[in-house]
Scaffold this motif. Structure first.
Motif, PDB file in Angstrom:
ATOM      1  N   ALA A   1       1.953   6.687  -6.800  1.00  0.00           N
ATOM      2  CA  ALA A   1       0.860   7.581  -7.211  1.00  0.00           C
ATOM      3  C   ALA A   1       1.095   9.021  -6.773  1.00  0.00           C
ATOM      4  O   ALA A   1       0.357   9.920  -7.174  1.00  0.00           O
TER       5      ALA A   1
ATOM      6  N   GLU B   1       1.097   4.069  -2.895  1.00  0.00           N
ATOM      7  CA  GLU B   1       0.858   5.487  -2.608  1.00  0.00           C
ATOM      8  C   GLU B   1       2.044   6.341  -3.064  1.00  0.00           C
ATOM      9  O   GLU B   1       1.864   7.447  -3.579  1.00  0.00           O
TER      10      GLU B   1
ATOM     11  N   LYS C   1       0.843  -1.206   0.000  1.00  0.00           N
ATOM     12  CA  LYS C   1       0.000   0.000   0.000  1.00  0.00           C
ATOM     13  C   LYS C   1       0.878   1.256   0.000  1.00  0.00           C
ATOM     14  O   LYS C   1       0.638   2.191  -0.768  1.00  0.00           O
TER      15      LYS C   1
ATOM     16  N   SER D   1       0.846  10.128  -3.680  1.00  0.00           N
ATOM     17  CA  SER D   1      -0.109  10.454  -2.623  1.00  0.00           C
ATOM     18  C   SER D   1       0.589  11.145  -1.462  1.00  0.00           C
ATOM     19  O   SER D   1       1.724  10.832  -1.110  1.00  0.00           O
ATOM     20  N   ALA D   2      -0.117  12.061  -0.841  1.00  0.00           N
ATOM     21  CA  ALA D   2       0.423  12.783   0.319  1.00  0.00           C
ATOM     22  C   ALA D   2       0.594  11.848   1.513  1.00  0.00           C
ATOM     23  O   ALA D   2       1.412  12.098   2.393  1.00  0.00           O
ATOM     24  N   GLY D   3      -0.144  10.736   1.542  1.00  0.00           N
ATOM     25  CA  GLY D   3      -0.063   9.805   2.665  1.00  0.00           C
ATOM     26  C   GLY D   3       1.047   8.773   2.524  1.00  0.00           C
ATOM     27  O   GLY D   3       1.209   7.906   3.385  1.00  0.00           O
ATOM     28  N   ALA D   4       1.819   8.868   1.455  1.00  0.00           N
ATOM     29  CA  ALA D   4       2.874   7.876   1.220  1.00  0.00           C
ATOM     30  C   ALA D   4       3.958   7.997   2.289  1.00  0.00           C
ATOM     31  O   ALA D   4       4.309   9.092   2.711  1.00  0.00           O
TER      32      ALA D   4
END
Length: 136
Positions: free
Chosen positions: A54, A51, A47, A56-59
């Motif tokens: 992609a 992330e 996951k 993603s800020a949550g990576a």
């Protein structure tokens, strides 16, 4: 495959080597608890990789990575304990009776003895495996 190419393009590690290492460990050393820990840790790490690819800020969330690390360390501890327990248990020994069962030892011994010690013994001279009892 596409995710791995994107990860490499951005200089990020791919999850494939990690998965291969985990699967090799699972196949050799697991019990159900270890398998669950490693599967959950793998899912969390995949996951996080997805992330990161992609953008993603949550990576790279420290909470997720911390949980994955804890699960993997716990798994390693359990695997080490299993290995230690197995090492403490003696392994069975297989003994094979070669002389005069699987191969003819006496003819070879006679040839050696005659050549080295100047004797004239033959296999037919032996009535005992206590060789000193056989005159030669």
């Amino acid at each position: 495959k596409f995710a791995a190419q994107r990860a490499r393009a951005h200089g990020l590690p791919t999850a494939r080597p990690l998965i291969v290492i985990m699967l090799a460990t699972i196949l050799r050393e697991i019990d159900a608890g270890i398998a669950i820990f490693i599967a959950v840790a793998t899912a969390i790490l995949l996951k996080e990789c997805a992330e990161a690819v992609a953008g993603s800020a949550g990576a790279g969330d420290r909470g997720s990575l911390g949980i994955a690390a804890l699960l993997l360390v716990s798994s390693a501890g359990r695997i080490s304990a299993r290995r230690a327990a197995r090492a403490a248990t003696p392994k069975p020994v297989l003994a094979v009776d070669l002389d005069e069962v699987c191969c003819g030892y006496l003819p070879a011994f006679c040839k050696f003895s005659n050549a080295v010690h100047g004797t004239s013994v033959e296999a037919a001279d032996f009535h005992s495996y206590m060789f000193w009892e056989v005159a030669g």
